[in-house]
Design a protein around this motif. Structure first.
Motif, PDB file in Angstrom:
ATOM      1  N   GLU A 108      -7.160   3.946 -36.742  1.00 30.61           N
ATOM      2  CA  GLU A 108      -7.670   2.535 -36.473  1.00 30.61           C
ATOM      3  C   GLU A 108      -7.341   1.375 -36.070  1.00 30.61           C
ATOM      4  N   MET A 109      -6.525   2.029 -34.987  1.00 32.86           N
ATOM      5  CA  MET A 109      -5.773   1.077 -33.912  1.00 32.86           C
ATOM      6  C   MET A 109      -6.858   0.168 -33.129  1.00 32.86           C
ATOM      7  N   LEU A 110      -6.192  -0.915 -32.633  1.00 33.29           N
ATOM      8  CA  LEU A 110      -7.158  -2.035 -31.828  1.00 33.29           C
ATOM      9  C   LEU A 110      -6.933  -1.447 -30.357  1.00 33.29           C
ATOM     10  N   GLU A 111      -7.744  -0.889 -29.934  1.00 29.27           N
ATOM     11  CA  GLU A 111      -7.838  -0.682 -28.113  1.00 29.27           C
ATOM     12  C   GLU A 111      -7.973  -1.810 -27.381  1.00 29.27           C
ATOM     13  N   LEU A 112      -7.071  -2.003 -26.416  1.00 30.67           N
ATOM     14  CA  LEU A 112      -7.100  -3.074 -25.505  1.00 30.67           C
ATOM     15  C   LEU A 112      -7.591  -2.554 -23.928  1.00 30.67           C
ATOM     16  N   ASP A 113      -8.023  -3.436 -23.116  1.00 29.22           N
ATOM     17  CA  ASP A 113      -7.825  -3.014 -21.626  1.00 29.22           C
ATOM     18  C   ASP A 113      -7.524  -3.974 -21.174  1.00 29.22           C
ATOM     19  N   THR A 114      -6.174  -4.313 -20.617  1.00 28.75           N
ATOM     20  CA  THR A 114      -5.811  -5.455 -19.986  1.00 28.75           C
ATOM     21  C   THR A 114      -5.677  -5.099 -18.438  1.00 28.75           C
ATOM     22  N   THR A 115      -5.304  -6.378 -17.757  1.00 27.50           N
ATOM     23  CA  THR A 115      -5.202  -6.072 -16.471  1.00 27.50           C
ATOM     24  C   THR A 115      -3.898  -5.235 -15.795  1.00 27.50           C
ATOM     25  N   ILE A 116      -4.280  -4.777 -14.810  1.00 22.32           N
ATOM     26  CA  ILE A 116      -2.902  -4.076 -14.186  1.00 22.32           C
ATOM     27  C   ILE A 116      -2.227  -5.153 -13.176  1.00 22.32           C
ATOM     28  N   MET A 117      -3.012  -6.294 -12.635  1.00 23.95           N
ATOM     29  CA  MET A 117      -2.496  -7.279 -11.891  1.00 23.95           C
ATOM     30  C   MET A 117      -1.690  -8.120 -13.043  1.00 23.95           C
ATOM     31  N   THR A 118      -0.439  -8.446 -12.723  1.00 24.84           N
ATOM     32  CA  THR A 118       0.276  -9.053 -13.734  1.00 24.84           C
ATOM     33  C   THR A 118       0.955 -10.275 -13.022  1.00 24.84           C
ATOM     34  N   LEU A 119       0.751 -11.312 -13.520  1.00 24.52           N
ATOM     35  CA  LEU A 119       1.616 -12.596 -13.221  1.00 24.52           C
ATOM     36  C   LEU A 119       2.976 -12.427 -13.517  1.00 24.52           C
ATOM     37  N   SER A 120       3.544 -12.907 -12.331  1.00 25.26           N
ATOM     38  CA  SER A 120       5.169 -12.812 -12.179  1.00 25.26           C
ATOM     39  C   SER A 120       5.901 -13.291 -13.441  1.00 25.26           C
ATOM     40  N   TYR A 176       0.949 -18.960  -3.516  1.00 28.45           N
ATOM     41  CA  TYR A 176       1.681 -19.653  -4.572  1.00 28.45           C
ATOM     42  C   TYR A 176       1.808 -18.908  -5.892  1.00 28.45           C
ATOM     43  N   VAL A 177       1.001 -17.907  -5.992  1.00 29.81           N
ATOM     44  CA  VAL A 177       0.963 -17.041  -7.253  1.00 29.81           C
ATOM     45  C   VAL A 177       1.476 -15.728  -6.978  1.00 29.81           C
ATOM     46  N   LYS A 178       2.476 -15.472  -7.420  1.00 32.00           N
ATOM     47  CA  LYS A 178       3.009 -14.020  -7.147  1.00 32.00           C
ATOM     48  C   LYS A 178       2.525 -12.922  -8.363  1.00 32.00           C
ATOM     49  N   GLY A 179       2.172 -11.671  -8.177  1.00 27.76           N
ATOM     50  CA  GLY A 179       1.751 -10.790  -9.110  1.00 27.76           C
ATOM     51  C   GLY A 179       2.438  -9.256  -8.865  1.00 27.76           C
ATOM     52  N   TYR A 180       2.445  -8.545  -9.756  1.00 24.15           N
ATOM     53  CA  TYR A 180       2.899  -7.247  -9.688  1.00 24.15           C
ATOM     54  C   TYR A 180       2.082  -6.370 -10.509  1.00 24.15           C
ATOM     55  N   LEU A 181       2.038  -5.216  -9.941  1.00 24.97           N
ATOM     56  CA  LEU A 181       1.370  -4.067 -10.712  1.00 24.97           C
ATOM     57  C   LEU A 181       2.026  -3.881 -11.787  1.00 24.97           C
ATOM     58  N   ARG A 182       1.526  -3.785 -13.020  1.00 22.70           N
ATOM     59  CA  ARG A 182       2.386  -3.538 -14.252  1.00 22.70           C
ATOM     60  C   ARG A 182       2.862  -2.194 -14.056  1.00 22.70           C
ATOM     61  N   PRO A 183       4.208  -2.096 -14.574  1.00 28.89           N
ATOM     62  CA  PRO A 183       5.165  -0.825 -14.636  1.00 28.89           C
ATOM     63  C   PRO A 183       4.914  -0.252 -16.080  1.00 28.89           C
ATOM     64  N   GLU A 184       4.063  -0.898 -16.838  1.00 27.64           N
ATOM     65  CA  GLU A 184       3.649  -0.159 -18.162  1.00 27.64           C
ATOM     66  C   GLU A 184       2.626  -1.429 -18.775  1.00 27.64           C
ATOM     67  N   LEU A 208      11.526  -1.545  -8.776  1.00 28.12           N
ATOM     68  CA  LEU A 208      10.468  -0.343  -8.688  1.00 28.12           C
ATOM     69  C   LEU A 208       9.044  -1.103  -9.147  1.00 28.12           C
ATOM     70  N   MET A 209       9.097  -2.352  -8.935  1.00 27.46           N
ATOM     71  CA  MET A 209       7.429  -2.873  -8.846  1.00 27.46           C
ATOM     72  C   MET A 209       6.990  -3.226  -7.656  1.00 27.46           C
ATOM     73  N   PHE A 210       5.344  -2.882  -7.633  1.00 21.77           N
ATOM     74  CA  PHE A 210       4.896  -3.472  -6.392  1.00 21.77           C
ATOM     75  C   PHE A 210       4.347  -4.815  -6.609  1.00 21.77           C
ATOM     76  N   GLU A 211       4.844  -5.520  -5.512  1.00 18.61           N
ATOM     77  CA  GLU A 211       4.750  -7.034  -5.463  1.00 18.61           C
ATOM     78  C   GLU A 211       3.348  -7.395  -4.532  1.00 18.61           C
ATOM     79  N   THR A 212       2.518  -8.421  -4.769  1.00 16.81           N
ATOM     80  CA  THR A 212       1.701  -8.943  -4.249  1.00 16.81           C
ATOM     81  C   THR A 212       1.332 -10.448  -4.387  1.00 16.81           C
ATOM     82  N   GLN A 213       0.453 -10.944  -3.511  1.00 14.64           N
ATOM     83  CA  GLN A 213       0.048 -12.497  -3.849  1.00 14.64           C
ATOM     84  C   GLN A 213      -1.336 -12.361  -4.547  1.00 14.64           C
ATOM     85  N   ILE A 214      -1.376 -13.266  -5.415  1.00 17.87           N
ATOM     86  CA  ILE A 214      -2.607 -13.380  -5.975  1.00 17.87           C
ATOM     87  C   ILE A 214      -3.529 -14.728  -5.463  1.00 17.87           C
TER      88      ILE A 214
END
Lengths: 674, 674
Positions: free
Chosen positions: A78-90, A234-242, A223-229
């Motif tokens: 009975e774990m609580l499943e999540l679905d969070t964003t890949i795009m992650t605030l720096s 002004y807002v930097k984002g990374y694709l989550r590494p985990e 090792l993180m992919f970087e991008t701009q949101i």
């Protein structure tokens, strides 16, 4: 407590392989490409290293592994499943430490600019030299030298040169002491810092493998992919590494959802990204991959697990850190109960998950003879972790880390809470209120503000965060007229009109704590590939007849429907059987191509489909259908509906092929078909 | 052909809402946040516009919608499922046109730099002016003015200012002609180019809404997130804006997997990304979202669909392009059979999918009274598409595009094939060989190479790609001594020693064609949100008692287990019932908190759980359990195993609540509980 008995339905490894041809990775890769399990992404554009697309078979196999995982872990607990964003605030990854520390070391060929991952380069070169030594010793001893093998090592990065390069081994004998040193370095290759790798490169005179050019010092590459949101930049984002950080930033809502109670776990299945310096070894080191991660929150004072008793007799193969640090790889097999009791595994919750991981791998068809749990050594482990074990699976590439199981302590929740000033902790009422004396600072904010202006807030925070010892010292300094408070490298003078420290009687009715986190983290792609290796063999009579003995639980398709000819008379029956299997929840595929029955069965074996139903003219006249089992190629026969019922029961794991043989008679007619 | 009958198990809309409180978006949003369906990502860091995390309820609801989609489309039609990479090589998206054309127009406040999406800004300002006009007319007529409403429009982008801004309406009366012009512009707001939007901004004197400052001309902003692959910086990547390209680059392998036969379909469920200029409207315009896309490959000469007859009687609500271009939004309801016959919908395959989309939306609980199929107008549609319809769902934000269904013709496969020189086409044997005369160029490569050096390849390609008319002209020029061949803007002189053009007899035994692609493309997040709006209501007796009437098929949890008290005696029975429901494949949750039964039922209604099992002391003594239905709150009672069997049957859609009432007696005791 009455807890459900463990499901004993783990499939046995196929037992018919003993006469099989010698295992070959090339043969497996041929089948996987031909049957479109996966292939390099953007293949028609020349491909990109470390990116793979899954075809219909691979996507179905992956989906089935994930479904088995969801049942085994999320639903069962009975774990609580999540679905969070890949795009992650720096900011989030800055807090977690990834922006500063999630990096590998690379070095550059100083003349042609080719880039190598430093640890892999050292590993590849030393392995090649050991190979050369072996060849030289064999030649000296007059034993027949095996054909020269090459050792895979680092290619440079971009798509044009990303094909795996081999480091050639030359038959050069090494001193015994050098050989032993190389072996010892290789046993600890994951344990070196960048500076240490640089020293090894110098010490062992390692050059750029193809050109012989000098190499740069190892430098860090994040090792993180970087991008701009958004469009402002002004807002930097990374694709989550985990996926882990997505759990932690939602902790307060999860705890609330769980009515404030701990222990509980959150779980997340989804893609993560690592911009690998030089991807290699197919699916084993890639830039985009599916992870399944559990974050199990526990009271740091009680890491026992309610269901530990259910698994304590499970025997696991351990490779503890002490053995590795002595340069060895000997396995200790013992029950998880003993491993926790002896302190080798830190606590029951960690131990519970190690056992559950093992049972999961067994259930989906991994050969448990090729599984071990390797403990992290000091330098491998994050500084905050109190213990960490990897489930490693042996493949043709060697031992591969497929599941990490770490005790991350309270690190993540603490740093996010501190950074955001949000409370990420648990409160439990105390049975007995705690009454005691405590030094408490009283701030005169009206005076502090004008005095320290912009710095006032930082000074106030520094005082509020002092422990009892620091407050005791502050109190006695203030009694002597004034005190110094340090903020960063600055000191500020505090006088008694600004701050008072007084001993007060405190009554606590709740205990507040930051939970510790036990994290089992699964690399689904690595498990997927290992499973394919463990499942693949070729029939004794023909090395070209490959078979993937995937268990029905995870096989891409469960049943093949084969009309004996593509006569129009059979077509309606084929549709009917197809529809009936679909209604019974059995994923089936029709093969009504013009190939011979034998070729269609062979194709089916390569797809890993465990069962095949053959429809012939007796099906029309007598309503019967034959049922073929992939591994043994033995066949049964029965009325169509009864055969479908047997297939459903086989796929649900309620019976095995022996059970099926009790329900349906053997089919002995037309043996020539197969 | 005997095809299976359509599953008629679409749930009826809840029938008990007629006495419900007036619908309120604020009340729904409160419930969704409290029950952790979703919330803004990185909330504790202040959040990022357009990124949302799904909690345990939302993740389960989403997973169930996806599972229903997979059954309805992939399994039902034996589509080939793919899982391709999110990280996409820039070359691929250059070929597809996304690098050049996947953009929105933005304009900037020339003084403070605030950024607006141009079309949304025009829309927001004109809507606000129309609102003000309405208020002025009401005031003039002396009717009571409604409280001033504000119209949502564009906020600027970054996280600090991403809260939705409202454009204030002032009560200013407009000329009748101006009013009509505004209304006409709004009806076509999706239909303007950047230059046209710039003209509208000038013509209507639109300024930056808060500051009144001048605005820049609209400029293009590419909506793809860009990043670098690998450490060299040479390989550019984008996060895919759609899954479609991942299908197309794998077309050759897919066709091979399907034994070379067409029609067939590939399908892909996964995340895509769009770097929206200014995300708004919650889940409806986001930067990361789950898509489910089908690419159905057909022979361009035969777009009929084998199973069209099964759906031709389905009645759909259409809004064709002609009606929209005349500034209206009237719906035409007719069967899909008639719509295709009349030519309003271009072909059977497109029509088949429109009907299947409608049936899917109905099955998961969308109110089909609030669905329409809107045809794209000329400027909206990609230049290569031959027809495109959106399934739009009405929400409190207006009509929302949730599913696009386009005929993409042969565009994508053609451009990828041309760019990569790989064959992305289908070959079918001709029944009768085709014999005819054809002009064929013969190149003297040995002479062409030295003559044109670096340009030789381009010249050769230009000649090889000539059609028959061009070859005819080339032939006659060559007969006159020499010919000009154009490559880009350059012309090259060709003489008869370099190239000969001759008429030859050609015999074709196969027909080669590039398939056309019909693409149904689903925005799962938008469907998810629309479903929540359509499912939400509040009980008549209490506006604070919200209910989410989600059908059992997609409800996050199917059953709640409620012990009447948290007495220790009941605990083992709670575990047992929980285990039995799990074995029956029913996702259940226990609520053994200390809240009253009534409060727990209310919480459960907000979670959308259709059934609740209550365990009391009679359960211990008599082995009975009550079963409560969420929408009606009516209760039945029976032996525990029988109740579990009824729940399983309800969840499988085999019976509805009326059917359950036939199997179990009504429960009339302790009515005060609820």
């Amino acid at each position: 407590m009455a807890a459900p008995a463990r499901n004993p339905d783990a499939p046995a490894s196929p037992t018919v392989k003993k006469d099989a041809h010698e295992w070959s990775r090339a043969a497996l890769e041929g089948v996987l490409a031909k049957r479109f399990f996966y292939n390099q992404a953007f293949e028609i554009y020349g491909g990109v290293a470390g990116l793979y697309d899954y075809g219909p078979t691979g996507a179905a196999l992956q989906a089935n592994i994930i479904a088995a995982w969801r049942n085994h872990f999320i639903l069962e607990e009975e774990m609580l499943e999540l679905d969070t964003t890949i795009m992650t605030l720096s900011d989030v990854l800055k807090t977690s430490g990834h922006v500063d520390k999630f990096a590998d070391f690379m070095c550059k060929d100083l003349k042609n600019g080719e880039i190598f991952r430093a640890d892999h380069l050292v590993e590849g070169v030393l392995e090649a030299r050991l190979k050369g030594d072996e060849q030289a010793r064999e030649a000296e001893a007059g034993t027949t030298s095996k054909p020269k093998e090459e050792v895979a090592a680092e290619g440079s990065e971009d798509k044009k040169t990303a094909k795996k390069k081999k480091i050639k081994s030359a038959a050069v004998k090494l001193d015994d002491a050098v050989k032993a040193e190389y072996e010892s370095v290789l046993a600890q290759i994951d344990n070196y810092t960048g500076a240490e790798l640089g020293q090894l490169i110098k010490k062992f005179a390692i050059k750029s493998p193809e050109t012989g050019n000098e190499l740069s010092e190892p430098v860090e590459f994040n090792l993180m992919f970087e991008t701009q949101i958004g469009p402002t930049g002004y807002v930097k984002g990374y694709l989550r590494p985990e996926t882990a950080q997505g759990h932690f930033v939602n902790f307060a809502r999860l705890l609330d959802f769980n009515n404030g109670r701990v222990p509980f776990a959150s779980a997340h299945i989804g893609k993560s990204f690592r911009n690998e310096i030089s991807p290699r070894a197919g699916l084993l080191r890639v830039r985009e991959f599916v992870m399944a991660e559990i974050e199990h929150y526990v009271d740091p004072l009680d890491k026992n697990h309610e269901r530990f008793d259910e698994v304590k007799q499970v025997k696991l193969p351990f490779l503890p850190k002490g053995i590795q640090q002595s340069g060895k790889t000997d396995i200790t097999t013992t029950t998880i109960g003993e491993a926790v009791a002896s302190g080798m595994v830190d606590n029951q919750t960690l131990g519970y998950f190690l056992a559950r991981i093992y049972l999961f791998l067994q259930k989906i068809g991994i050969d448990t003879q090729r599984v071990r749990f390797r403990q992290h050594m000091a330098n491998e482990m994050a500084h905050y972790a109190s213990d960490c074990w990897d489930a490693e699976i042996k493949t043709s590439y060697g031992w591969v880390e497929c599941v990490g199981c770490a005790d991350r302590s309270a690190y993540d929740l603490t740093v996010h809470s501190k950074r955001t000033h949000k409370e990420l902790h648990v409160q439990v009422p105390l049975k007995e209120p705690k009454v005691y004396d405590k030094l408490i600072p009283e701030l005169n904010r009206k005076a502090l503000g004008p005095k320290f202006k912009k710095e006032a807030k930082a000074v106030e925070e520094a005082i509020v965060e002092m422990d009892q010892d620091a407050l005791g010292s502050l109190q006695s300094q203030l009694q002597n007229g004034s005190a110094k408070v340090k903020v960063g490298s600055q000191e500020y003078e505090i006088t008694p009109d600004l701050v008072k420290v007084e001993l007060k009687v405190v009554k606590e009715t709740v205990r507040t704590y930051t939970p510790n986190v036990i994290e089992p983290s699964f690399g689904i792609g690595r498990i997927f590939y290992s499973l394919l290796e463990h499942s693949f063999w070729a029939r004794e009579e023909d090395a070209d007849r490959g078979v993937l003995s995937l268990p029905p639980l995870v096989a891409p398709f469960k049943a093949l429907i084969v009309p004996i000819s593509n006569s129009k008379e059979l077509a309606p029956l084929v549709k009917q059987v197809s529809r009936k299997l679909r209604s019974a929840g059995v994923a089936a595929r029709v093969d009504d191509s013009s190939a011979t029955i034998g070729r269609r069965y062979a194709r089916n074996d390569e797809l890993g489909t465990p069962f095949a139903c053959t429809l012939d003219f007796a099906s029309l006249s007598k309503g019967t259908m034959t049922l073929r089992e992939r591994d043994t190629t033995s066949q049964l026969i029965g009325p169509i509906d009864e055969v479908i019922s047997v297939i459903r029961t086989l796929c649900d794991g309620e019976i095995d092929w022996q059970g099926a043989q009790k329900r349906l008679p053997a089919y002995s007619g037309q043996q020539a078909l197969d």
